[in-house]
Each structure stands twice: as C-alpha cells, then as structure tokens.
Design an enzyme around this catalytic site. Structure first.
Site, PDB file in Angstrom:
ATOM      1  N   HIS A 135       0.869  -1.185   0.000  1.00 22.74           N
ATOM      2  CA  HIS A 135       0.000   0.000   0.000  1.00 22.74           C
ATOM      3  C   HIS A 135       0.914   1.247   0.000  1.00 22.74           C
ATOM      4  O   HIS A 135       1.016   1.957   1.000  1.00 22.74           O
ATOM      5  CB  HIS A 135      -0.907  -0.037   1.231  1.00 22.74           C
ATOM      6  CG  HIS A 135      -2.075   0.898   1.190  1.00 22.74           C
ATOM      7  ND1 HIS A 135      -2.345   1.743   0.132  1.00 22.74           N
ATOM      8  CD2 HIS A 135      -3.064   1.126   2.109  1.00 22.74           C
ATOM      9  CE1 HIS A 135      -3.439   2.444   0.402  1.00 22.74           C
ATOM     10  NE2 HIS A 135      -3.892   2.094   1.582  1.00 22.74           N
ATOM     11  N   GLN A 138      -0.213   4.750   1.208  1.00 26.25           N
ATOM     12  CA  GLN A 138      -0.324   4.831   2.671  1.00 26.25           C
ATOM     13  C   GLN A 138       1.058   5.027   3.290  1.00 26.25           C
ATOM     14  O   GLN A 138       1.239   5.824   4.215  1.00 26.25           O
ATOM     15  CB  GLN A 138      -0.965   3.543   3.209  1.00 26.25           C
ATOM     16  CG  GLN A 138      -1.250   3.597   4.694  1.00 26.25           C
ATOM     17  CD  GLN A 138      -2.321   4.625   5.034  1.00 26.25           C
ATOM     18  OE1 GLN A 138      -3.389   4.611   4.458  1.00 26.25           O
ATOM     19  NE2 GLN A 138      -2.021   5.525   5.961  1.00 26.25           N
ATOM     20  N   ASP A 229      -2.877  -2.025  12.449  1.00 24.71           N
ATOM     21  CA  ASP A 229      -3.835  -2.009  11.344  1.00 24.71           C
ATOM     22  C   ASP A 229      -4.869  -3.091  11.667  1.00 24.71           C
ATOM     23  O   ASP A 229      -4.661  -3.904  12.585  1.00 24.71           O
ATOM     24  CB  ASP A 229      -3.093  -2.309  10.023  1.00 24.71           C
ATOM     25  CG  ASP A 229      -3.979  -2.240   8.790  1.00 24.71           C
ATOM     26  OD1 ASP A 229      -5.106  -1.702   8.879  1.00 24.71           O
ATOM     27  OD2 ASP A 229      -3.544  -2.732   7.719  1.00 24.71           O
ATOM     28  N   CYS A 269      -3.678   3.260   9.738  1.00 25.67           N
ATOM     29  CA  CYS A 269      -4.076   3.778   8.429  1.00 25.67           C
ATOM     30  C   CYS A 269      -5.584   4.005   8.327  1.00 25.67           C
ATOM     31  O   CYS A 269      -6.040   4.739   7.461  1.00 25.67           O
ATOM     32  CB  CYS A 269      -3.597   2.845   7.322  1.00 25.67           C
ATOM     33  SG  CYS A 269      -4.339   1.207   7.379  1.00 25.67           S
ATOM     34  N   ARG A 296      -2.913  11.678   3.456  1.00 27.26           N
ATOM     35  CA  ARG A 296      -3.172  10.911   2.239  1.00 27.26           C
ATOM     36  C   ARG A 296      -3.442  11.861   1.067  1.00 27.26           C
ATOM     37  O   ARG A 296      -3.050  11.596  -0.064  1.00 27.26           O
ATOM     38  CB  ARG A 296      -4.364   9.962   2.436  1.00 27.26           C
ATOM     39  CG  ARG A 296      -4.133   8.815   3.423  1.00 27.26           C
ATOM     40  CD  ARG A 296      -3.062   7.865   2.914  1.00 27.26           C
ATOM     41  NE  ARG A 296      -3.349   7.454   1.556  1.00 27.26           N
ATOM     42  CZ  ARG A 296      -4.139   6.423   1.219  1.00 27.26           C
ATOM     43  NH1 ARG A 296      -4.672   5.661   2.169  1.00 27.26           N
ATOM     44  NH2 ARG A 296      -4.349   6.105  -0.054  1.00 27.26           N
TER      45      ARG A 296
HETATM   46  N1   CP Z   1      -6.169   3.772   4.630  1.00 22.30           N
HETATM   47  C1   CP Z   1      -6.903   3.528   3.534  1.00 22.30           C
HETATM   48  O1   CP Z   1      -6.390   3.136   2.490  1.00 22.30           O
HETATM   49  O2   CP Z   1      -8.220   3.777   3.688  1.00 22.30           O
HETATM   50  P1   CP Z   1      -9.389   3.419   2.648  1.00 22.30           P
HETATM   51  O3   CP Z   1      -9.493   1.921   2.606  1.00 22.30           O
HETATM   52  O4   CP Z   1     -10.601   4.081   3.213  1.00 22.30           O
HETATM   53  O5   CP Z   1      -9.010   3.964   1.296  1.00 22.30           O
HETATM   54  N1  NVA Z   2      -4.600  -3.949   5.551  1.00 19.83           N
HETATM   55  C1  NVA Z   2      -5.833  -3.292   5.233  1.00 19.83           C
HETATM   56  C2  NVA Z   2      -5.591  -1.865   4.911  1.00 19.83           C
HETATM   57  C3  NVA Z   2      -6.830  -1.050   4.651  1.00 19.83           C
HETATM   58  C4  NVA Z   2      -6.530   0.358   4.244  1.00 19.83           C
HETATM   59  C5  NVA Z   2      -6.511  -4.004   4.073  1.00 19.83           C
HETATM   60  O1  NVA Z   2      -5.814  -4.441   3.152  1.00 19.83           O
HETATM   61  O2  NVA Z   2      -7.733  -4.140   4.091  1.00 19.83           O
END
Ligand code: CP
Ligand code: NVA
Length: 310
Positions: A135, A138, A229, A269, A296
């Site tokens: 990600h 993020q 997370d 996040c 973000r």
């Molecule tokens: N942190 C993040 O990516 O949030 P969303 O899933 O809301 O985009």
């Molecule tokens: N680890 C989480 C992050 C969400 C922003 C997912 O992949 O769902």
C-alpha cells in the site's frame, strides 16, 4: 533533485529511490502549505486519471479524487462492477484500452499481480492504491506524518503490532529506504512475507534495522512510533474467527504502550476496529491518526503531479 518521476509507475515503495521518496515528501509539504496556489495554477488541466477499485475505500478514493480536482484534472471512478476487469475481457486488453485514453491509472486490487499486469500493458503510469501485498500511497502519508511529528525519519524507532500485511510490508520497505529502525511484532502464523524480510535483511544499512518477533512487548519497547492495522484485511473476511483467536494479546492498549517511549505517537491507516486498538489509545493524546489520514491527500497530490506526463 528535480522531478524525475514523470511517466513512472509506483506499485510498491521498492520502485522509488530514497531521493525520489524525499522529493515526494517535499512536494507533499509544498502542496499542503500552498494548496491555493496549485488550485489556481491547475498543473494537471486536461489530464484524466482512471481509478479502478476492486475493493471499498474512503480515504484513497476521496483523497485521489480531491487531489485530481484541485490540480485541475479529472478522476474517473471505475468500480468493480462498472468495467470489464478480467471478467469479459482480458486484463491486458483493458489496460491497453485505458492507456489509449487516460493519462494514468490508479488501481486498488486483490492480487498484486493485477497491478503488475496493468503496468505492463497500459503504457501510462500505474499507481497501486492497495493490493494484498503493498500500500505505497499509505506508506508515503505515514512517513510524512512521522517526519512532521518527530522532525526526522532517520533513527526513528517504529513498532508494528499486529498482522504482517500489506501496510506492514510497505513500512518495512520505507524503513530500509529512509533509515528508520522497525520492530515487527506479529503472531507466529502472520509474520511478514519472507520475500520482504529477505529484501530488508539484504538492504539494511545497520544491524538489526528490521527485527521480527512474536512478542508484542519486545516489539513495542522504546518505540517512538506505535503502528497497527486491522487484523482482517479486505478479502480475508472468511478467516475472521480464526484470526481473532490468533491475535489475542496483540491489541494496542495502555498495558502495551507503557513499554513505548514516553512521547510515542500512535498511528493507524484506518479504517479501525476495536480488536486491534483500544478507544483510549486511538482517541488519546498520543494518537495522530487523523493527521495521517489528511496526509493521504497531500501525498497523493504530490504523486499525481509528479508522475503524470505534462
Ligand atoms: N487507509 C486507507 O487506504 O483507507 P481506505 O481503505 O478508506 O481507502
Ligand atoms: N490492511 C488493510 C488496509 C486497509 C486500508 C486491508 O488491506 O484491508
């Protein structure tokens, strides 16, 4: 360093050098400080971003659409039921067609391979907006937040508590690139992927730059930054019952953070669930989660303005 990112895809932070990450952080700070100037100058006027979302999103979608609008461009939302994404057409054909029309593609996907295929065939820059492995958007917002609150990245002690997931992988790579020390505390069955651990071991700039343990207290001890997370990432819903059992003892709560540095900051996040962090931590005095969420916007604006060819 001037902008050397035009035309570049960002699928993981491995795609960026430390200098390029520094450039993006500085550009994000400039956008944050001089937002009105960007809104007036419209550097992405006439540019369109195709945004593919196979999964839900609040922050990623809203920050990206807002950034494109403020920079003068247009964001096209392509939800999972809206386009022929590997269902009635091959992924590579979809990528070629999008690339003939839009200036860049952003994609939130299940399998990391999907963003790799898009990047291989689209002929325009592709941004990973979250895959099962990484990600990067993020990660950029997180390190901007750390730098703003602690005044530096180098030698910062970061503790990751919870699942060795996509965000954890991203922060491990960010730590290697930007000189942070990271201690990862996960249950034994949910450690980060071996490939990421091996990358870190081969590229560490000092001994024990990244350590991985199954003891959350060992991970959090003396941490300047405590991060967690969700234990159940999108796509893992069927594993909920089993995972929750295995993550017993990994909640970030007052008992755990008493082992961190006195002035530690707490990050997540978002979206957040109660099992990974107690209310009095996420809404407490050490929490910077809403600064992190706001960042973000500033970081994705820097990314879009840098990679989209003018
Ligand atoms: N942190 C993040 O990516 O949030 P969303 O899933 O809301 O985009
Ligand atoms: N680890 C989480 C992050 C969400 C922003 C997912 O992949 O769902």
């Amino acid at each position: 360093m001037g902008n050397q990112l035009e035309g570049k895809s960002i699928l993981t932070l491995l795609d960026l050098t430390p200098e390029e990450i520094r450039f993006l952080l500085d550009e994000a700070k400039d956008f944050k400080k001089n937002r009105e100037r960007y809104i007036q100058s419209q550097p992405l006027k006439g540019k369109t971003l195709g945004m593919i979302f196979q999964k839900r999103s609040t922050r990623t979608r809203v920050s990206t659409e807002t950034a494109m609008a403020e920079l003068g461009g247009h964001a096209l939302f392509l939800g999972k039921d809206d386009i022929q994404l590997g269902v009635n057409e091959s992924l590579s054909d979809t990528a070629i067609v999008l690339g003939r029309m839009v200036s860049a593609v952003l994609a939130r996907v299940f399998d990391h391979e999907t963003v790799e295929t898009l990047a291989k065939h689209a002929n325009v820059p592709v941004i990973n907006a979250l895959s099962d492995q990484f990600h990067p958007l993020q990660g950029l917002a997180d390190i901007l937040t750390i730098e703003e609150h602690l005044g530096k990245l180098n030698n910062v002690n970061l503790a990751w508590i919870g699942d060795g997931n996509n965000v954890c992988h991203t922060l491990m790579i960010a730590s290697i690139k930007m000189g942070m020390k990271m201690s990862v505390g996960t249950p034994i069955d949910y450690m980060p992927d071996n490939s990421v651990i091996e990358y870190c071991n081969s590229n560490a700039s000092f001994s024990e730059q990244i350590t991985v343990t199954n003891d959350p207290i060992a991970a959090v001890t003396d941490a300047d930054v405590v991060v967690t997370d969700t234990f159940i990432s999108m796509g893992q819903e069927t594993e909920t019952k089993m995972k929750l059992k295995k993550f017993d003892g990994f909640q970030v709560n007052q008992d755990l953070v008493k082992h961190a540095s006195k002035d530690y900051i707490f990050m997540h996040c978002l979206p957040r669930h109660k099992e990974e962090v107690a209310d009095d931590i996420i809404y407490g005095a050490h929490s910077v989660v809403f600064d992190e969420a706001e960042n973000r916007l500033h970081t994705v604006a820097a990314v879009l303005n840098s990679i989209i060819q003018k």
